[in-house]
Design an enzyme around this catalytic site. Structure first.
Site, short mmCIF file in Angstrom:
data_model
loop_
_atom_site.label_atom_id
_atom_site.label_comp_id
_atom_site.label_asym_id
_atom_site.label_seq_id
_atom_site.Cartn_x
_atom_site.Cartn_y
_atom_site.Cartn_z
CG LEU A 198 -2.13 0.88 1.28
CD1 LEU A 198 -3.05 0.59 0.11
CD2 LEU A 198 -2.86 0.71 2.60
CG ASP A 199 1.16 3.74 -3.53
OD1 ASP A 199 1.98 2.83 -3.71
OD2 ASP A 199 0.47 4.25 -4.45
N PRO A 200 2.74 4.75 0.56
CG PRO A 200 5.02 5.27 0.81
CD PRO A 200 4.02 4.72 -0.18
#
Length: 304
Positions: free
Chosen positions: A48-50
């Protein structure tokens, strides 16, 4: 001495469905939770992207052997699309590279969405974790290189407009593994004759895990060691979308030695792939059924 005892690594197994906070990478999240749990082994089921929030299932110990079954599950995302500007990263982190004064209407958007359901072709964002000649695409992009990423076909089960204003709209997407929401937002804006990027992104489901299973990071961090242990779901929780084969204690011992067992009974399956074996609700192994025999691929050791 007490500090040393706290750092002893434990052979703990199970799933923790983290509600990942904003601006924390998936790798960082796994590292922090592994340290808090004192676990020997941990991994996550789908990056999951930051800048995204939401569900990040984290597997500890023996649960890491079931990660592929969760990772391959259906995902649900809610995201905001900011109209009028495209960025280098297709989200708020990048620099604006194109702009447009055109703003689509709700009717325009609703008319365009059917083309983005079903089998959809997309080019992943330049800033993605895909490897190109052994290097991560985002590393090459940060170095100033233009990365040539091939098209891929992804499966979009549902793509619905939730809210709309001239400046931004909110959508919900149900999709298969490998879908880039940033690419979906970029391509929808282009199809509508404008530019756009993801302004906010949240993942609300990963396979069998929904928001009801999620644990807040701050609450987990503040909890006592016993309370943290109580938040863990069993290894079997990650196998909810896989066919279960029940075996007795003697068969479980045989399977855990890596050997097949013959399944008996009126409802015993003859062919099944994949499948997982259980005894008294506890996962024993993942594998398949062939000619009436359960054959283990990965043995799951009992909880201690």
């Amino acid at each position: 001495m007490s500090e040393q005892k706290k750092r002893v690594k434990r052979a703990i197994s199970g799933w923790l469905v983290l509600d990942k906070p904003y601006d924390m990478s998936s790798t960082e999240a796994v590292g922090k939770l592994r340290w808090l749990m004192g676990a020997k082994k941990a991994g996550h089921a789908g990056t999951l992207d930051p800048l995204a929030t939401g569900l990040l299932p984290i597997a500890f110990g023996e649960a890491t052997k079931t990660v592929p079954f969760v990772q391959d599950g259906t995902k649900v995302y809610v995201f905001e699309l900011v109209w009028g500007s495209q960025t280098s990263t297709d989200d708020t982190e990048g620099e604006v590279i194109e702009t447009s004064d055109h703003r689509p209407t709700r009717e325009d958007i609703e008319a365009a969405l059917p083309a983005f359901r079903g089998a959809v072709t997309q080019i992943p964002p330049q800033f993605s974790a895909l490897k190109v000649a052994g290097e991560r695409a985002y590393d090459l992009a940060r170095a100033g290189e233009v990365v040539d990423l091939p098209e891929r076909t992804v499966e979009i089960d549902a793509f619905d407009l939730l809210d709309h204003t001239p400046e931004r709209s909110r959508f919900e997407v149900t999709c298969a593994k490998g879908t880039y929401i940033r690419a979906l937002a970029r391509d929808l804006a282009l199809a509508l004759g404008t530019r756009g990027h993801v302004g906010a992104l949240r993942r609300s489901r990963v396979g069998v895990f929904g928001e009801a299973s999620a644990v807040d990071f701050a609450a987990f961090e503040a909890a006592s060691p016993d309370e943290r242990d109580a938040m863990l779901l069993p290894v079997a929780a990650g196998l909810g979308e896989v066919e279960e084969v029940r075996v007795d204690a003697r068969q479980a011992m045989t399977i855990r030695l890596g050997n097949p067992v013959l399944l008996v009974g009126r409802d015993a399956p003859v062919e099944l792939d994949p499948a997982w074996a259980s005894t008294k609700g506890e996962a024993v192994a993942v594998g398949h059924v062939e000619n009436g025999q359960f054959k283990p691929r990965r043995v799951i050791l009992p909880s201690v």
